[in-house]
Design a protein around this motif. Structure first.
Motif, PDB file in Angstrom:
ATOM      1  N   LYS A 272       0.830  -1.205   0.000  1.00 46.04           N
ATOM      2  CA  LYS A 272       0.000   0.000   0.000  1.00 46.04           C
ATOM      3  C   LYS A 272       0.864   1.254   0.000  1.00 46.04           C
ATOM      4  CE  LYS A 272      -3.221   2.574   2.889  1.00 46.04           C
ATOM      5  NZ  LYS A 272      -3.904   2.632   4.202  1.00 46.04           N
ATOM      6  N   GLU A 273       1.971   1.230   0.727  1.00 46.70           N
ATOM      7  CA  GLU A 273       2.847   2.399   0.810  1.00 46.70           C
ATOM      8  C   GLU A 273       3.452   2.738  -0.548  1.00 46.70           C
ATOM      9  OE1 GLU A 273       2.925  -0.150   2.830  1.00 46.70           O
ATOM     10  OE2 GLU A 273       2.143   0.741   4.692  1.00 46.70           O
TER      11      GLU A 273
ATOM     12  N   GLU B 116       0.721   4.416  -2.734  1.00 49.55           N
ATOM     13  CA  GLU B 116       0.457   5.797  -2.337  1.00 49.55           C
ATOM     14  C   GLU B 116       1.622   6.715  -2.707  1.00 49.55           C
ATOM     15  OE1 GLU B 116      -2.455   5.385   1.531  1.00 49.55           O
ATOM     16  OE2 GLU B 116      -0.304   5.113   1.818  1.00 49.55           O
TER      17      GLU B 116
ATOM     18  N   ASP C 277       1.230   9.861  -5.235  1.00 48.74           N
ATOM     19  CA  ASP C 277       1.532  11.236  -4.824  1.00 48.74           C
ATOM     20  C   ASP C 277       2.579  11.868  -5.735  1.00 48.74           C
ATOM     21  OD1 ASP C 277      -0.275  11.049  -2.772  1.00 48.74           O
ATOM     22  OD2 ASP C 277       1.220  10.538  -1.253  1.00 48.74           O
TER      23      ASP C 277
ATOM     24  N   HIS D 173      -6.807  10.223  -1.760  1.00 53.80           N
ATOM     25  CA  HIS D 173      -6.328  10.153  -0.372  1.00 53.80           C
ATOM     26  C   HIS D 173      -7.421   9.605   0.552  1.00 53.80           C
ATOM     27  CE1 HIS D 173      -4.423  11.246   3.389  1.00 53.80           C
ATOM     28  NE2 HIS D 173      -5.485  11.969   3.697  1.00 53.80           N
ATOM     29  N   SER D 174      -8.655  10.068   0.367  1.00 58.23           N
ATOM     30  CA  SER D 174      -9.761   9.579   1.192  1.00 58.23           C
ATOM     31  C   SER D 174     -10.008   8.089   0.971  1.00 58.23           C
ATOM     32  CB  SER D 174     -11.034  10.365   0.873  1.00 58.23           C
ATOM     33  OG  SER D 174     -10.837  11.745   1.107  1.00 58.23           O
TER      34      SER D 174
ATOM     35  N   LEU E 250      -7.250   6.089   2.567  1.00 60.09           N
ATOM     36  CA  LEU E 250      -7.288   6.235   4.015  1.00 60.09           C
ATOM     37  C   LEU E 250      -8.056   5.088   4.661  1.00 60.09           C
ATOM     38  CD1 LEU E 250      -6.426   8.248   6.279  1.00 60.09           C
ATOM     39  CD2 LEU E 250      -8.708   9.252   6.065  1.00 60.09           C
ATOM     40  N   TYR E 251      -9.046   4.561   3.939  1.00 62.06           N
ATOM     41  CA  TYR E 251      -9.858   3.455   4.451  1.00 62.06           C
ATOM     42  C   TYR E 251      -9.421   2.106   3.896  1.00 62.06           C
ATOM     43  CZ  TYR E 251     -13.041   6.996   6.222  1.00 62.06           C
ATOM     44  OH  TYR E 251     -13.569   8.062   6.896  1.00 62.06           O
TER      45      TYR E 251
ATOM     46  N   HIS F 116     -11.398  -0.672   5.929  1.00 58.08           N
ATOM     47  CA  HIS F 116     -11.645  -0.380   7.334  1.00 58.08           C
ATOM     48  C   HIS F 116     -13.131  -0.591   7.634  1.00 58.08           C
ATOM     49  CE1 HIS F 116     -11.832   1.940  11.108  1.00 58.08           C
ATOM     50  NE2 HIS F 116     -10.522   1.754  11.168  1.00 58.08           N
TER      51      HIS F 116
ATOM     52  N   GLU G  68     -18.926   5.638   6.969  1.00 52.62           N
ATOM     53  CA  GLU G  68     -18.445   6.442   5.854  1.00 52.62           C
ATOM     54  C   GLU G  68     -18.738   5.824   4.487  1.00 52.62           C
ATOM     55  OE1 GLU G  68     -16.994   9.420   5.919  1.00 52.62           O
ATOM     56  OE2 GLU G  68     -17.268   9.524   8.081  1.00 52.62           O
TER      57      GLU G  68
END
Length: 268
Positions: free
Chosen positions: A25-26, A29, A33, A95-96, A99-100, A173, A182
């Motif tokens: 995942k890192e 992302e 970015d 990003h949102s 985030l989950y 999540h 959410e």
């Protein structure tokens, strides 16, 4: 020695072609970015290259007034800010989403790469939409290309969300899973850009005379729509919860009334 060989064989077996295999995942992302940052930088490079008044022109044409010289390039600056806002909001949605996401798969990484490929085309969309001030003959085609780029950049983000929902217990999540707090807001947030860009595309086909106004209206409305989505989803969820609580209270009252009645009254 046998354990080391078994561990090496097991580690090699993990490098398969299955799309459901886990992916860092890192790394996803960080790569995303970097692409967003480079694309945003390319926009300002285009501004500095072609849309800055020459000092001689400022003195001769505009009598030394820099504001009047910059106002000539006003539509180009408007196209720049519209494209930058589009990149910023798509990054915010990305990003949102992640985030989950607690675990990424190779299929999600592949869809993310497709989305970034169209994100990289947003500077092209800026170059096309900056020609609106010149009233070029291919104005409608430029708007449609910009809408198509925005649509595919956002629809692949929605596809990542859909893929994560297929294995939500492992990838999402609990707040973002189906029925989570959410979930409804994430669905609306990810569906906003595909729906609006697709709607703008068809409106430009039907109302070709107002194509520029439709496109600029889309760029203005979407940032406020993100704010309105949160309020709308919260209000709708509160209404649903209140209706559900009222129905539960009625059921409880009926059960209590039936419990208070005698057996002969319940039979009658």
């Amino acid at each position: 020695g046998q354990r080391d060989e078994e561990e090496e064989q097991h580690s090699l077996e993990t490098f398969t072609f299955y799309l459901s295999e886990p992916l860092s995942k890192e790394r996803v992302e960080a790569f995303s970015d970097g692409v967003y940052a480079i694309v945003a930088t390319l926009l300002i490079c285009d501004i500095c290259e072609d849309n800055v008044a020459d000092p001689r022109d400022v003195q001769e044409k505009f009598h030394g007034s820099l504001l009047e010289a910059l106002s000539e390039y006003g539509p180009n600056y408007l196209a720049y800010f519209g494209s930058f806002v589009t990149i910023g909001l798509l990054w915010f949605v990305h990003h949102s989403l992640f985030l989950y996401v607690i675990k990424t798969t190779r299929l999600m990484g592949l869809l993310n790469t497709f989305s970034l490929a169209f994100i990289g085309g947003l500077p092209l969309a800026y170059q096309l939409t900056s020609e609106f001030a010149e009233k070029s003959h291919n104005e409608i085609e430029a708007i449609q290309v910009s809408c198509v780029i925005t649509f595919f950049a956002s629809i692949f983000q929605f596809a990542i969300w859909t893929t994560a929902l297929l294995h939500e217990r492992e990838t999402l999540h609990p707040f973002a899973r189906y029925g989570g707090k959410e979930h409804a807001f994430m669905f609306a947030k990810l569906a906003l850009y595909p729906c609006v860009s697709l709607g703008a595309f068809f409106l430009t086909c039907l109302l070709s005379e107002f194509s520029t106004a439709v496109f600029h209206l889309m760029q203005i409305v979407i940032p406020f729509a993100f704010l309105a989505l949160r309020i709308f989803v919260r209000i709708s969820l509160a209404v649903i919860k209140s209706v559900m609580s009222l129905s539960r209270q009625k059921v409880v009252l009926l059960e209590e009334e039936e419990a208070c009645l005698s057996p002969s009254e319940t039979l009658s």
